[in-house]
Design a protein around this motif. Structure first.
Motif: not given
Length: 135
Positions: A97, A99-103, A107
């Motif tokens: 997955k 990082g959360e900064q890459y919506p 995943k």
């Protein structure tokens, strides 16, 4: 199931909902058209907690090298862009997955189902499934 079950050469047989998935990633039309027409080969090598996933297509090859539990440079298999990601085993599923900064980055969850490797990729609430058979 052990991580070693993923090792080998796999040929993509089919994909489900891939076009909607590419739309969710905001992939440009020319790139999307190429992605929909390709059935890549996946070469997976496993050495302890180190994994190499090489996707081989007619125009390019993308190799993803990772170590479970460590941040690594995650290569998007469609666009080729690099972001930070992390991989882990969740039960018998290999989970990769961003990082959360890459919506808008996918995943990916890899499972062995019978004699197939199934990769379920998701962006937001849109998922697709790509099924590979041992080559």
């Amino acid at each position: 199931m052990a991580l070693s079950a993923f090792a080998g050469t796999w040929q993509m047989e089919s994909h489900d909902n891939f076009e909607a998935f590419l739309d969710a990633m905001e992939v440009p039309a020319p790139v999307k058209a190429k992605a929909l027409s390709v059935k890549p080969t996946a070469e997976v090598a496993v050495d302890g907690n180190n994994v190499s996933i090489k996707l081989i297509g007619p125009e390019r090859t993308i190799e993803q090298k990772l170590t479970l539990g460590e941040v690594f440079d995650l290569v998007n298999p469609v666009t080729g862009q690099t972001r930070k990601g992390i991989a882990s085993m969740e039960g018998s599923t290999l989970v990769v997955k961003p990082g959360e900064q890459y919506p808008k980055e996918p995943k990916s969850c890899y499972d062995i189902v019978g004699d197939k490797m199934v990769c379920t990729m998701s962006v937001g609430d849109v998922s697709c499934k790509r099924t590979f058979a041992k080559a």
